[in-house]
Design a protein around this motif. Structure first.
Motif, PDB file in Angstrom:
ATOM      1  N   LYS A 135      -9.557   0.573  -1.296  1.00  0.00           N
ATOM      2  CA  LYS A 135      -9.358   0.381   0.143  1.00  0.00           C
ATOM      3  C   LYS A 135     -10.603  -0.253   0.756  1.00  0.00           C
ATOM      4  CE  LYS A 135     -10.028   5.396   0.951  1.00  0.00           C
ATOM      5  NZ  LYS A 135     -10.043   5.877  -0.440  1.00  0.00           N
TER       6      LYS A 135
ATOM      7  N   TRP B 158       0.853  -1.194   0.000  1.00  0.00           N
ATOM      8  CA  TRP B 158       0.000   0.000   0.000  1.00  0.00           C
ATOM      9  C   TRP B 158       0.887   1.243   0.000  1.00  0.00           C
ATOM     10  CZ3 TRP B 158      -5.520   0.459   1.400  1.00  0.00           C
ATOM     11  CH2 TRP B 158      -6.185  -0.772   1.447  1.00  0.00           C
TER      12      TRP B 158
ATOM     13  N   GLU C 126      -6.204   9.032   3.176  1.00  0.00           N
ATOM     14  CA  GLU C 126      -5.896   7.622   3.402  1.00  0.00           C
ATOM     15  C   GLU C 126      -5.068   7.078   2.249  1.00  0.00           C
ATOM     16  OE1 GLU C 126      -9.586   6.264   6.311  1.00  0.00           O
ATOM     17  OE2 GLU C 126      -9.501   5.472   4.269  1.00  0.00           O
TER      18      GLU C 126
ATOM     19  N   ASP D  25      -8.043   1.897   5.821  1.00  0.00           N
ATOM     20  CA  ASP D  25      -6.998   1.416   4.927  1.00  0.00           C
ATOM     21  C   ASP D  25      -6.074   0.465   5.674  1.00  0.00           C
ATOM     22  OD1 ASP D  25      -5.592   3.136   6.578  1.00  0.00           O
ATOM     23  OD2 ASP D  25      -5.072   4.578   5.022  1.00  0.00           O
TER      24      ASP D  25
END
Length: 943
Positions: free
Chosen positions: A548, A72, A292, A605
């Motif tokens: 997410k 991520w 996020e 997330d």
């Protein structure tokens, strides 16, 4: 399901009838196609919960797009906004005074979560960077030499990322020319460019003719006559994109773009053409502040075969029974076969390629990635590695590709694995990141890859495959659903979607449902992250909605099928996430609400952000934690696992403690209400949305019931019980509808995709047929919402219509979903892609899970404490059978029906609870023993 699978299944759980065997023989659980994937949503998904791959199945060049679940953007950090709580009461007061816009403005300025990087620092960096790229406008000149620039086909509706510039943000120049006829001289011309993301500066013959910003604005600029000349005229456009998609996105519909015409009329036009030259001026803008993080792709694996693209007898498939994708074809008289799967026991992507003729297999294997910071290098004579770092975060990732061949010559260099004249080859890909948990990124991906590869080396391919099959079967074979096959059930899957109707292919319904089980197993296993918006599959550095976890419907919908379709094991990642969110959400509750317990807003997330994001008009929504705790209680109801409930009770308790503090008395009605909040994502910031009150009542009931089961927390449970009747109740409005808000302001023409105020019908139990008037009002609301919608919205409607016990209408929603996601004009819409992925559009996996949940609700419902059989069976599904469907109370059911009537029922009691059964007008109560088995005929008479 294959007959051999049924037989294995029967030894474990039940007896196979000849009725079910006949179905099984006609219906292999397989997606298959007669051509390679043309797009990502044609490719076939593989996964083991942690690793994911999309298999394209090309002949001359195979492509596997790869994912690792913990890759991520972003980093561990604090998301909540210290001091925000001081604005809570002023925002409430503004809403009470009817000043919604002012409350939203205050919330936007003072109440949202923190971004990273900081806004103020970003603005300085952005200004410096922007001035630097605007200072370089030489490409606007007429005589500028663009001969060495590459070409791009415009427009690019999905952004320039989809045509070779994945991950590119910054400043790009585009150039083309057009001819002005003599009759146009002396006239102003209109330059129509359609929509551009995000900012453009448009020049004609070196003169600036216009600029604008915004992804929704159509660019139409006037070119003054004085800037034009007869013959060739040069257009140069600087497009500046700070984040996400960039470029010329065109317009929806058939309107023309990229044309020039005289001012005052657009009949006589000159096309600017579709082929433009382009140049990447600067692709390093400062990182945009984000609330996020995004889920990111890992990379790509390509196999380039020496035999070329010409082939016959081509077929690619995905076998759901075994979680194996295959590609087979004949080239130059040789039969080639490929098998792909992702092993959970060995934690690797496995690729097995064979040729029917010795020495006929020659190929090159290449690793690549869309990330800018990466290195591909040789590790040893069998292994190639890919190492990368994300550009807008802290995580690092590594993948090792290991190969062994039978016959031929295998060599490795710093760019590829090369194989000449072999007969068979096995490839094993392992991958890892530096992520350890949401607070710790100190992991060693190199060491993890070496350890994973060590578990594979020296192990025969057949042993690895057997271990994969044994592990996967334990999950997949716990449930089955069959109906008679129709005449179209043997068609390729893309044709089945295109030609779908229930008369000719009712079997597509159970295939879709079993595919959803396959997807959950592939994207959510114990020890992994939960399934995100796209499960575990994503090929974009800027995926839709960050790929997410959206918690105002989508994350929860991902798990609607898990319990009822006998995949309780796959819920473990969700409960682990809840544990972590409760910690992060405790800080958010304190900072934003000065409240105890924990809170979660509408997104989270990998780093477990819980604060409000995006915008105050929909980001300040407070019931995410309360909704997630419903899954805790549901898991207990299905499994009767008190040890689990005891471990998770603090999360239920903490969510309830927050709302005990948060609810305030409405001065107009005297009821307790939730304020400020939102009816997702509809109507802006309000006081007292109906959905909130339904969720909070359910939370209080479940928390009280959990405390009773565990014989704990009696005083708190009693306080919650006294609060429940004080919460603003569901209300019927002037249109006989269930009101979405405290005020009776519903618009009967509003067909918004969210049906939030129907939460109490499904997935909740706040509204049931015990209150027929309220149920009918909810039904009226759904009628007003209409039968259309995006993928996940249609899926939610399937469930609600099933709870209304209107199976034919529920099936209508399924039929609406079972339409091609691409219309005849090439435009995306809600429906199914060729690989059966749900289209929002674009792809969102929640629609796959949600619609399957609705199909299950047609066959059996148990949310009222009574197990109701065939409560919403559609007329077009007259015959069928399910095995090992789970019901609340700890029961497992085999149900068969013929000609629209119950035919046979078997009940297994896992815990010995009293079983309440209902079919039609008949209802019985059955005392059971733990592990007892009970057989009934179609009239609910014991056999």
């Amino acid at each position: 399901m294959h007959l051999k699978t049924w037989l294995r299944f029967s030894l474990l759980l039940t007896v196979v009838s000849p009725f079910s065997q006949s179905y099984a023989q006609k219906q292999p659980l397989r997606l298959w196609y007669q051509q390679p994937a043309a797009t990502w949503t044609d490719a076939l998904p593989l996964g083991n919960g942690r690793l994911g791959a999309m298999v394209f199945g090309g002949v001359g060049e195979e492509h596997l797009q790869l994912n690792e679940e913990t890759l991520w953007s972003g980093r561990p950090r604090s998301y909540s906004h210290p001091g925000a709580a001081q604005y809570l009461q002023p925002m409430r007061q503004l809403l009470a005074e009817g000043k919604q816009a002012e409350s939203e403005a205050m919330g936007e300025k003072y109440f949202m979560g923190l971004k990273a990087p900081d806004d103020s620092a970003y603005e300085l960096q952005k200004d410096t960077w922007f001035r630097s790229v605007r200072a370089q406008i030489e490409p606007a000149g007429v005589t500028y030499n663009d001969n060495n620039w590459p070409a791009m086909q415009l427009p690019t509706p999905e952004g320039w990322e989809r045509v070779g510039l994945e991950g590119t943000d910054g400043s790009l120049w585009f150039r083309t020319s057009f001819n002005v006829p003599a009759k146009w001289l002396g006239k102003n011309l209109v330059l129509d460019l359609g929509r551009i993301r995000d900012l453009d500066y448009t020049y004609v013959n070196g003169q600036l003719v216009g600029h604008d910003e915004g992804i929704s604005k159509k660019r139409k600029y006037t070119i003054p006559a004085s800037a034009l000349k007869e013959g060739k005229n040069t257009v140069a456009i600087q497009v500046i994109n700070f984040f996400d998609k960039g470029g010329f996105t065109g317009v929806k519909g058939t309107a023309r773009t990229l044309v020039v015409y005289p001012e005052g009329g657009d009949v006589d036009t000159v096309s600017l053409g579709n082929t433009w030259k382009y140049f990447i001026q600067n692709d390093a803008p400062p990182a945009l502040p984000r609330y996020e993080a995004d889920y990111l792709p890992f990379g790509d694996l390509y196999f380039r075969f020496a035999h070329g693209n010409n082939s016959s007898d081509y077929q690619r498939s995905l076998d759901l029974d075994n979680a194996i994708s295959t590609v087979s074809y004949t080239a130059n008289g040789v039969s080639y076969n490929r098998e792909y799967f992702i092993s959970a026991p060995h934690q690797c992507v496995v690729m097995h390629v064979t040729a029917s003729k010795p020495g006929a297999l020659s190929l090159q294997a290449v690793l690549n990635t869309p990330h800018k910071k990466y290195v591909v290098k040789k590790i040893d004579d069998h292994t190639l590695s890919l190492s990368l770092e994300v550009s807008n975060g802290v995580l690092k990732a590594v993948g090792y590709l290991y190969a062994t061949a039978t016959g031929g010559r295998l060599t490795v260099n710093d760019t590829a694995i090369n194989l000449q004249q072999a007969t068979e080859v096995n490839f094993y890909l392992v991958a890892a990141t530096s992520f350890k948990n949401y607070k710790d990124v100190s992991g060693d991906p190199v060491a993890a890859c070496k350890a994973a590869l060590a578990r594979v080396k020296g192990v025969p391919y057949a042993s690895i495959k057997t271990a994969h099959l044994n592990e996967y079967h334990k999950l997949f074979e716990t449930f089955s659903f069959t109906v008679p096959a129709g005449k179209n059930s043997g068609l390729p899957t893309n044709e089945r979607i295109r030609q779908f109707n229930m008369k000719d292919d009712a079997a597509l319904v159970p295939l879709f449902l079993m595919y959803s089980r396959y997807l959950l197993i592939s994207s959510s296993r114990p020890g992994t992250q939960p399934a995100n918006l796209q499960g575990i599959w994503n090929d974009l550095l800027t995926p839709p909605w960050g790929s997410k976890y959206t918690t105002n419907i989508n994350l929860e919908m991902n798990y609607w099928t898990a319990e009822v379709l006998n995949l309780s094991t796959c819920t473990q990642p969700l409960f682990n996430m809840i544990n972590e969110l409760a910690v992060a959400g405790h800080q958010t509750a304190k900072d934003h609400y000065n409240a105890p317990g924990w809170v979660l807003h509408h997104n989270t997330d990998l780093w477990r952000g819980t604060a409000p994001i995006n915008a105050s008009n929909h980001g300040i929504w407070v019931t995410g934690a309360a909704w997630l705790t419903l899954h805790i209680w549901e898991h207990f109801l299905y499994t009767q696992d008190t040890a689990f409930l005891r471990a998770q009770y603090p999360n239920l308790q903490g969510a309830a403690q927050f709302f005990e503090h948060f609810l305030v008395k409405d001065p107009k009605t005297g009821y307790l209400i939730s304020t400020p909040s939102n009816s997702p994502e509809h109507g802006g910031l309000v006081a007292g949305p109906t959905m909130d009150h339904q969720i909070i009542r359910e939370l209080f009931r479940n928390c009280s019931a959990a405390a009773a089961v565990l014989k704990t927390d009696a005083a708190f449970a009693e306080r919650l019980k006294t609060l429940i009747p004080q919460i603003a109740p569901n209300k019927i409005g002037k249109h006989n509808q269930l009101q979405e808000w405290m005020e009776d302001i519903d618009d009967v023409n509003d067909q918004h995709r969210h049906i939030s105020h129907l939460w109490g019908v499904f997935p909740g139990t706040d509204i049931t047929w015990k209150d027929s008037a309220m149920m009918k009002a909810a039904r009226q609301s759904l009628i007003y919402r209409g039968d259309g919608g995006t993928g996940w919205s249609l899926s939610w409607k399937v469930n609600v219509w099933a709870r209304f016990k209107e199976g034919d209408h529920a099936l209508l929603m399924v039929r609406n979903l079972f339409t091609p996601a691409m219309d005849d004009n090439g435009r995306e819409r809600g429906g199914l892609y060729n690989n059966l992925f749900d289209a929002h559009p674009p792809f969102q996996i929640d629609g796959n899970f949600g619609a399957s949940s609705g199909i299950a609700e047609m066959i059996m419902q148990s949310h009222t404490g009574v197990i109701e059989l065939l409560p919403a069976l559609p007329g077009e599904l007259p015959d069928g059978e399910v095995k090992c469907m789970c019901a609340r109370g700890g029961f497992v059911l085999d149900i068969s029906w013929k000609q629209g009537r119950l035919n046979h029922l078997k009940v297994v009691s896992k815990n010995g609870n009293t079983c309440h059964l209902k079919y039609g007008a008949k209802e019985i109560e059955l005392a059971t023993k733990k592990n007892g088995s009970y057989i009934f005929n179609g009239s609910l008479n014991r056999q």
